[in-house]
Structures are given as C-alpha cells and as structure tokens.
Scaffold this active site. Structure first.
Site, PDB file in Angstrom:
ATOM      1  N   SER A 103      42.985  -7.395  -0.448  1.00  0.00           N
ATOM      2  CA  SER A 103      42.984  -6.289   0.520  1.00  0.00           C
ATOM      3  C   SER A 103      41.606  -5.687   0.756  1.00  0.00           C
ATOM      4  CB  SER A 103      43.977  -5.192   0.096  1.00  0.00           C
ATOM      5  OG  SER A 103      45.295  -5.684   0.130  1.00  0.00           O
ATOM      6  N   LYS A 112      43.987 -19.209   4.686  1.00  0.00           N
ATOM      7  CA  LYS A 112      45.402 -19.553   4.440  1.00  0.00           C
ATOM      8  C   LYS A 112      45.909 -20.490   5.550  1.00  0.00           C
ATOM      9  CE  LYS A 112      45.599 -15.307   1.891  1.00  0.00           C
ATOM     10  NZ  LYS A 112      46.335 -14.219   1.297  1.00  0.00           N
ATOM     11  N   GLU A 138      41.424 -11.569  -8.429  1.00  0.00           N
ATOM     12  CA  GLU A 138      42.335 -10.998  -7.439  1.00  0.00           C
ATOM     13  C   GLU A 138      43.614 -10.555  -8.137  1.00  0.00           C
ATOM     14  OE1 GLU A 138      41.513 -12.931  -3.260  1.00  0.00           O
ATOM     15  OE2 GLU A 138      42.846 -14.219  -4.392  1.00  0.00           O
ATOM     16  N   GLY A 167      47.388  -9.390   0.085  1.00  0.00           N
ATOM     17  CA  GLY A 167      48.274  -9.591   1.233  1.00  0.00           C
ATOM     18  C   GLY A 167      48.889  -8.313   1.765  1.00  0.00           C
ATOM     19  N   GLY A 188      40.642 -11.916   2.780  1.00  0.00           N
ATOM     20  CA  GLY A 188      41.729 -12.600   3.469  1.00  0.00           C
ATOM     21  C   GLY A 188      41.806 -12.089   4.896  1.00  0.00           C
ATOM     22  N   HIS A 220      44.941 -19.937  -6.664  1.00  0.00           N
ATOM     23  CA  HIS A 220      45.302 -18.757  -5.856  1.00  0.00           C
ATOM     24  C   HIS A 220      46.740 -18.359  -6.190  1.00  0.00           C
ATOM     25  CE1 HIS A 220      46.271 -16.192  -2.464  1.00  0.00           C
ATOM     26  NE2 HIS A 220      44.971 -16.037  -2.304  1.00  0.00           N
TER      27      HIS A 220
HETATM   28  P1  PGA Z   1      43.929 -10.331   1.576  1.00  0.00           P
HETATM   29  O1  PGA Z   1      43.961 -11.769   0.904  1.00  0.00           O
HETATM   30  O2  PGA Z   1      42.496  -9.892   1.684  1.00  0.00           O
HETATM   31  O3  PGA Z   1      44.570 -10.511   2.897  1.00  0.00           O
HETATM   32  O4  PGA Z   1      44.709  -9.400   0.669  1.00  0.00           O
HETATM   33  C1  PGA Z   1      43.151 -12.052  -0.180  1.00  0.00           C
HETATM   34  C2  PGA Z   1      43.400 -13.436  -0.696  1.00  0.00           C
HETATM   35  O5  PGA Z   1      44.544 -13.902  -0.654  1.00  0.00           O
HETATM   36  O6  PGA Z   1      42.456 -14.072  -1.157  1.00  0.00           O
END
Ligand code: PGA
Length: 256
Positions: free
Chosen positions: A215, A9, A169, A175, A236, A99
């Site tokens: 996550s 990100k 996802e 997130g 992430g 995404h």
């Molecule tokens: P996260 O992000 O593992 O922090 O939930 C995943 C992503 O946005 O691909």
C-alpha cells in the site's frame, strides 16, 4: 542508490508495458532532477508475456526487468510453468519470489520458494525475495519469528548474497483493503531482517538491500524513504500508471 519499481501482477499487456515504460522514462526526465535520476535504480515486474518486448528498452535505460515467478526445475514437463533459463533468455535480469499472493493463493511453500531461488540463481538471475508476517502472526506477537523463519528456509543452501534483494511486505498491508505499515514498525522489522541476513551471510549480509512494499502511495512513501534501513520501495497499485509511478518516485526521492 534508491531502488524503486512496481510489480504489475495481472496488469500491462505487451503493448501496455512498452507504453508504460516509455511514459515513465519521459515523465522521470521531465520531473526529476539529474541528481535524483542518477540516484535511483528502477525495476519493473510485468507479466511474463511482456518481458521480451521491453527487454531492450530496459537494457538501454538500465531498468532491472523482473519476472513474477519461475519454476524450480530448469526445464522439463511442467505445463504452464516458465523456467529460469527461459526468463533469462526473455530479458529478465531478476525474479521476484515468495510474493504473498503466490504463497496464499497458489500453495507456494518455503520449500518450493527455496528451490526456485536456487534454480534462478544458478542461471545468474538476481532474486527479489518477498517476506512478511500475517495479521494473525502479528497479533500473536510472532511477526519476527515468522519473517525470520521465511528467510532462513527460503535461503537454505543459497550462496550468492550479492544477487539478493529482500522486499519486506507485511501480508496485512498489501492490496485493496490493506493498511500501510507504520514506518516505526517497518524500521524494527527491517532491523530484524538485517540481523538474520548478517547471521546467515556474515559481512555480505550487511549490504543486501531491504525494500518495503504494501500500500505504498504518494501520501506515505516519504515516511518509508527517509528510514535509514529502507533501501527502496516496491509499489503495487500506485505504480501501474506512469503518472502515479513517477509521482511516488519523485516524492520518495525528494524526501531522502
Ligand atoms: P500494493 O501491492 O502496493 O497494491 O499494496 C504491493 C505488492 O503486492 O507488492
């Protein structure tokens, strides 16, 4: 091959990316067995500004280097956008598209995602297409419908299934505040995605890798890694530090 990597990100400066990959390579050598090392395909998706600086390292270590977005035109007057040919020239070997943060915060639609996929594939970039249902769609019992629709629209006119990866996802799993999806739920969703890919591409749809993201961390990664449907993981937050990246990777590989 188990496919594993991170979308950083807005994390990782150009120097930070180099340091991160260096650390990942060293730690992976120290903590993984030779068999584990040879059974994983790593990928890394930093900000655009890091691509050129790490492209040689990624090439040397066979790490797929991805961009977080692209534009649907191959060139032109679109201030602030980066077209697929420049991504390729910067060392990217693939681009992540669709995404949920782009869909929700930047007005990306199934149609623009489709156009971006066609543009990226026209220059030979591999595509990592993100799909996933929202919590409302899930509550309404329309998760499968939503994901099928995303796939069908994003992949309209797309003719290179060998260049495609799917990152499943669910929106509600991503997130801070996200809740990792139950592995049984993920398995069903991946079966549904597989059916759509087979309908769309016939036999070639059978070998398109389907990854899980949302996550993922060292505590839950094994539960996904053991799913026969799961070709890999997109991480992430738990992947932004080399130590944690390799810990999740090692735990996932050990479980398989
Ligand atoms: P996260 O992000 O593992 O922090 O939930 C995943 C992503 O946005 O691909």
């Amino acid at each position: 091959m188990f496919i594993f990597g991170t979308n950083t990100k807005m994390q990782h400066s150009p120097q930070g990316s180099q340091q991160f990959l260096q650390d990942v390579i060293e730690r992976a050598r120290a903590h993984l067995t030779d068999i584990q090392l040879s059974s994983v395909q790593l990928f890394y998706i930093p900000p655009y500004t890091s691509l050129t600086g790490v492209s040689e390292m990624c090439q040397a270590h066979n790490i797929w280097l991805g961009a977080q977005n692209t534009h649907w035109e191959l060139g032109g007057a679109f201030t602030g956008e980066v077209p697929a040919p420049i991504l390729k020239a910067s060392g990217a070997t693939f681009v992540m598209l669709g995404h949920v943060e782009r869909r929700q915060l930047f007005g990306e639609t199934d149609e623009t995602i489709n156009k971006k996929i066609l543009a990226a594939s026209s220059v030979g970039l591999r595509i990592m297409l993100c799909v996933g249902e929202s919590s409302f769609e899930k509550r309404a019992g329309a998760g499968k419908t939503a994901v099928t629709r995303q796939l069908e629209l994003a992949l309209a006119d797309f003719k290179s299934p060998d260049q495609l990866l799917i990152l499943y996802e669910p929106v509600w799993s991503i997130g801070t505040g996200g809740e990792a999806a139950h592995p049984d739920y993920v398995a069903i969703a991946m079966d549904d995605i597989r059916s759509t890919l087979q309908e769309r591409f016939g036999q070639s749809g059978e070998s398109i890798p389907i990854l899980y993201g949302g996550s993922v961390n060292a505590e839950n990664c094994a539960d996904y890694a053991v799913l026969p449907q799961c070709a890999g993981l997109g991480v992430g937050r738990a992947g932004w530090e080399a130590e944690s990246f390799v810990k999740v990777l090692q735990t996932a590989l050990t479980a398989r």
